[in-house]
Write a protein that holds these residues in place. Structure first.
Motif, PDB file in Angstrom:
ATOM      1  N   PHE A   1      27.998  27.775   3.522  1.00  0.00           N
ATOM      2  CA  PHE A   1      28.014  27.522   5.042  1.00  0.00           C
ATOM      3  C   PHE A   1      28.099  26.152   5.568  1.00  0.00           C
ATOM      4  O   PHE A   1      27.251  25.485   5.236  1.00  0.00           O
ATOM      5  N   GLU A   2      29.001  25.839   6.371  1.00  0.00           N
ATOM      6  CA  GLU A   2      29.248  24.556   6.599  1.00  0.00           C
ATOM      7  C   GLU A   2      28.830  24.510   8.414  1.00  0.00           C
ATOM      8  O   GLU A   2      29.772  24.811   9.043  1.00  0.00           O
ATOM      9  N   PRO A   3      27.736  23.738   8.530  1.00  0.00           N
ATOM     10  CA  PRO A   3      27.742  23.795  10.167  1.00  0.00           C
ATOM     11  C   PRO A   3      28.435  22.838  10.912  1.00  0.00           C
ATOM     12  O   PRO A   3      28.551  21.786  10.390  1.00  0.00           O
ATOM     13  N   GLY A   4      28.883  23.269  12.122  1.00  0.00           N
ATOM     14  CA  GLY A   4      29.617  22.140  12.977  1.00  0.00           C
ATOM     15  C   GLY A   4      28.596  21.231  13.569  1.00  0.00           C
ATOM     16  O   GLY A   4      28.948  20.148  13.770  1.00  0.00           O
ATOM     17  N   ALA A   5      27.344  21.707  13.675  1.00  0.00           N
ATOM     18  CA  ALA A   5      26.610  20.744  14.129  1.00  0.00           C
ATOM     19  C   ALA A   5      24.915  21.458  13.970  1.00  0.00           C
ATOM     20  O   ALA A   5      24.952  22.609  13.537  1.00  0.00           O
ATOM     21  N   VAL A   6      23.933  20.779  13.752  1.00  0.00           N
ATOM     22  CA  VAL A   6      22.918  20.893  13.552  1.00  0.00           C
ATOM     23  C   VAL A   6      21.972  20.440  14.534  1.00  0.00           C
ATOM     24  O   VAL A   6      21.743  19.253  14.929  1.00  0.00           O
ATOM     25  N   PHE A   7      20.837  21.423  15.067  1.00  0.00           N
ATOM     26  CA  PHE A   7      19.917  21.133  16.150  1.00  0.00           C
ATOM     27  C   PHE A   7      18.448  21.455  15.614  1.00  0.00           C
ATOM     28  O   PHE A   7      18.330  22.787  15.228  1.00  0.00           O
ATOM     29  N   SER A   8      17.581  20.671  16.239  1.00  0.00           N
ATOM     30  CA  SER A   8      16.073  20.828  15.855  1.00  0.00           C
ATOM     31  C   SER A   8      15.284  20.629  16.892  1.00  0.00           C
ATOM     32  O   SER A   8      15.720  19.722  17.867  1.00  0.00           O
ATOM     33  N   SER A   9      14.276  21.439  17.273  1.00  0.00           N
ATOM     34  CA  SER A   9      13.183  21.177  17.931  1.00  0.00           C
ATOM     35  C   SER A   9      12.569  19.708  17.600  1.00  0.00           C
ATOM     36  O   SER A   9      12.637  19.228  16.598  1.00  0.00           O
ATOM     37  N   PRO A  10      12.024  19.144  18.643  1.00  0.00           N
ATOM     38  CA  PRO A  10      11.401  17.582  18.141  1.00  0.00           C
ATOM     39  C   PRO A  10      10.208  17.950  17.618  1.00  0.00           C
ATOM     40  O   PRO A  10       9.553  16.880  17.102  1.00  0.00           O
TER      41      PRO A  10
ATOM     42  N   CYS B   1      13.791  21.150   9.369  1.00  0.00           N
ATOM     43  CA  CYS B   1      15.302  21.105   9.299  1.00  0.00           C
ATOM     44  C   CYS B   1      15.754  19.943   7.826  1.00  0.00           C
ATOM     45  O   CYS B   1      16.683  20.276   7.578  1.00  0.00           O
ATOM     46  N   LYS B   2      15.104  19.027   7.986  1.00  0.00           N
ATOM     47  CA  LYS B   2      15.296  17.985   6.898  1.00  0.00           C
ATOM     48  C   LYS B   2      15.111  18.623   5.519  1.00  0.00           C
ATOM     49  O   LYS B   2      16.150  18.288   4.588  1.00  0.00           O
ATOM     50  N   ILE B   3      14.437  19.453   5.234  1.00  0.00           N
ATOM     51  CA  ILE B   3      14.308  19.984   3.795  1.00  0.00           C
ATOM     52  C   ILE B   3      15.846  20.958   3.675  1.00  0.00           C
ATOM     53  O   ILE B   3      16.303  20.739   2.686  1.00  0.00           O
ATOM     54  N   PHE B   4      16.037  21.893   4.752  1.00  0.00           N
ATOM     55  CA  PHE B   4      17.307  22.361   4.610  1.00  0.00           C
ATOM     56  C   PHE B   4      18.348  21.603   4.373  1.00  0.00           C
ATOM     57  O   PHE B   4      19.331  21.713   3.548  1.00  0.00           O
ATOM     58  N   MET B   5      18.555  20.535   5.089  1.00  0.00           N
ATOM     59  CA  MET B   5      19.581  19.474   4.942  1.00  0.00           C
ATOM     60  C   MET B   5      19.681  18.761   3.900  1.00  0.00           C
ATOM     61  O   MET B   5      20.918  18.934   3.316  1.00  0.00           O
ATOM     62  N   GLU B   6      18.655  18.466   3.097  1.00  0.00           N
ATOM     63  CA  GLU B   6      18.587  17.889   1.902  1.00  0.00           C
ATOM     64  C   GLU B   6      19.072  18.988   0.928  1.00  0.00           C
ATOM     65  O   GLU B   6      19.926  18.795   0.105  1.00  0.00           O
ATOM     66  N   ASN B   7      18.506  20.237   0.968  1.00  0.00           N
ATOM     67  CA  ASN B   7      18.939  21.187  -0.053  1.00  0.00           C
ATOM     68  C   ASN B   7      20.343  21.657   0.070  1.00  0.00           C
ATOM     69  O   ASN B   7      20.846  22.168  -0.917  1.00  0.00           O
ATOM     70  N   LEU B   8      20.807  21.487   1.252  1.00  0.00           N
ATOM     71  CA  LEU B   8      22.375  21.956   1.507  1.00  0.00           C
ATOM     72  C   LEU B   8      23.459  20.813   1.523  1.00  0.00           C
ATOM     73  O   LEU B   8      24.358  20.910   1.609  1.00  0.00           O
ATOM     74  N   ASN B   9      22.714  19.743   1.059  1.00  0.00           N
ATOM     75  CA  ASN B   9      23.748  18.402   0.895  1.00  0.00           C
ATOM     76  C   ASN B   9      24.376  18.047   2.004  1.00  0.00           C
ATOM     77  O   ASN B   9      25.460  17.776   2.185  1.00  0.00           O
ATOM     78  N   ILE B  10      23.779  18.163   3.413  1.00  0.00           N
ATOM     79  CA  ILE B  10      24.304  17.665   4.543  1.00  0.00           C
ATOM     80  C   ILE B  10      23.442  16.727   4.976  1.00  0.00           C
ATOM     81  O   ILE B  10      22.312  16.461   4.966  1.00  0.00           O
ATOM     82  N   ASP B  11      23.990  15.697   5.459  1.00  0.00           N
ATOM     83  CA  ASP B  11      23.592  14.337   5.844  1.00  0.00           C
ATOM     84  C   ASP B  11      22.726  14.537   7.119  1.00  0.00           C
ATOM     85  O   ASP B  11      22.921  14.929   7.828  1.00  0.00           O
ATOM     86  N   LEU B  12      21.333  13.925   6.758  1.00  0.00           N
ATOM     87  CA  LEU B  12      20.471  13.949   7.851  1.00  0.00           C
ATOM     88  C   LEU B  12      20.754  13.318   9.225  1.00  0.00           C
ATOM     89  O   LEU B  12      20.199  13.777  10.129  1.00  0.00           O
ATOM     90  N   ASN B  13      21.818  12.562   9.223  1.00  0.00           N
ATOM     91  CA  ASN B  13      22.212  11.963  10.507  1.00  0.00           C
ATOM     92  C   ASN B  13      22.980  13.034  11.542  1.00  0.00           C
ATOM     93  O   ASN B  13      23.426  12.383  12.458  1.00  0.00           O
ATOM     94  N   ARG B  14      23.193  14.014  11.051  1.00  0.00           N
ATOM     95  CA  ARG B  14      23.999  15.070  11.594  1.00  0.00           C
ATOM     96  C   ARG B  14      22.975  15.908  12.407  1.00  0.00           C
ATOM     97  O   ARG B  14      23.487  16.759  13.362  1.00  0.00           O
ATOM     98  N   ILE B  15      21.939  15.707  12.346  1.00  0.00           N
ATOM     99  CA  ILE B  15      20.773  16.523  13.049  1.00  0.00           C
ATOM    100  C   ILE B  15      20.638  15.899  14.428  1.00  0.00           C
ATOM    101  O   ILE B  15      20.638  14.673  14.761  1.00  0.00           O
ATOM    102  N   THR B  16      20.774  16.689  15.629  1.00  0.00           N
ATOM    103  CA  THR B  16      20.460  16.339  16.787  1.00  0.00           C
ATOM    104  C   THR B  16      19.142  16.875  17.327  1.00  0.00           C
ATOM    105  O   THR B  16      19.075  18.308  17.234  1.00  0.00           O
ATOM    106  N   ILE B  17      18.446  16.289  17.601  1.00  0.00           N
ATOM    107  CA  ILE B  17      16.900  16.639  18.246  1.00  0.00           C
ATOM    108  C   ILE B  17      17.293  17.095  19.737  1.00  0.00           C
ATOM    109  O   ILE B  17      17.689  16.161  20.469  1.00  0.00           O
ATOM    110  N   VAL B  18      16.872  18.307  20.055  1.00  0.00           N
ATOM    111  CA  VAL B  18      16.855  18.955  21.457  1.00  0.00           C
ATOM    112  C   VAL B  18      15.632  19.368  22.066  1.00  0.00           C
ATOM    113  O   VAL B  18      15.014  20.318  21.475  1.00  0.00           O
ATOM    114  N   GLU B  19      15.317  18.792  23.087  1.00  0.00           N
ATOM    115  CA  GLU B  19      13.992  18.998  23.817  1.00  0.00           C
ATOM    116  C   GLU B  19      14.071  20.661  24.013  1.00  0.00           C
ATOM    117  O   GLU B  19      12.797  21.349  23.904  1.00  0.00           O
TER     118      GLU B  19
END
Length: 161
Positions: free
Chosen positions: A45-54, A62-80
């Motif tokens: 699965f290749e997400p177009g965007a990754v969003f996380s609660s703060p 979220c960071k654990i998933f991104m590391e295991n899925l080899n997705i750059d952590l900079n792609r995470i957007t924190i959303v209130e």
């Protein structure tokens, strides 16, 4: 066609005298998040965007998933709005997504995520467990038209042990 991957944060610890937002994960939570993310990796699965609660517990998951899925952590957007327990803010957030995103991954909380799985999926989920992952697929072109779709996949830690 749009897809949402909902991941409830991993099991958090109540041992620390911190605010709800700052609660860390328990060791079991860390392990379960790794287990589920590794199982999901086989789905390519290749997400177009990754969003996380703060909240710390959601963002750490979220960071654990991104590391295991080899997705750059900079792609995470924190959303209130994802720091929501009822679901209304999460639904409004999803309906406001840019239509250029076909696949999104969001990390958040219950009871919001269980409700969303049941409102927009076709498989009843009594309770989305911590580290639980659900993929919902909708036959829509615009996120503003968010409607009932199908529950394409569920991965729960208990099913992997």
């Amino acid at each position: 066609m749009k897809k949402i991957v909902l991941i409830r944060h991993a099991k958090s610890s109540w041992e620390h005298q911190v605010s709800d937002r700052d609660r860390p994960l328990k060791k079991r939570g860390l392990n379960d998040a790794k287990l589920v993310s590794q199982a999901f990796k086989t789905n390519d699965f290749e997400p177009g965007a990754v969003f996380s609660s703060p909240a710390n517990r959601a963002l750490t998951t979220c960071k654990i998933f991104m590391e295991n899925l080899n997705i750059d952590l900079n792609r995470i957007t924190i959303v209130e709005d994802l720091y929501d327990f009822g679901g209304e803010s999460v639904v409004n957030f999803l309906k406001g997504l840019h239509d250029g995103y076909e696949n999104v991954m969001i990390f958040g909380h219950n009871h919001a995520f269980t409700s969303i799985c049941n409102i927009f999926g076709d498989t009843f989920i009594d309770n989305l467990p911590t580290s639980g992952l659900v993929v919902l697929k909708m036959n829509i072109n615009s996120w503003s038209d968010l409607s009932k779709g199908i529950t394409e996949l569920t991965i729960f830690p208990r099913d992997l042990k």
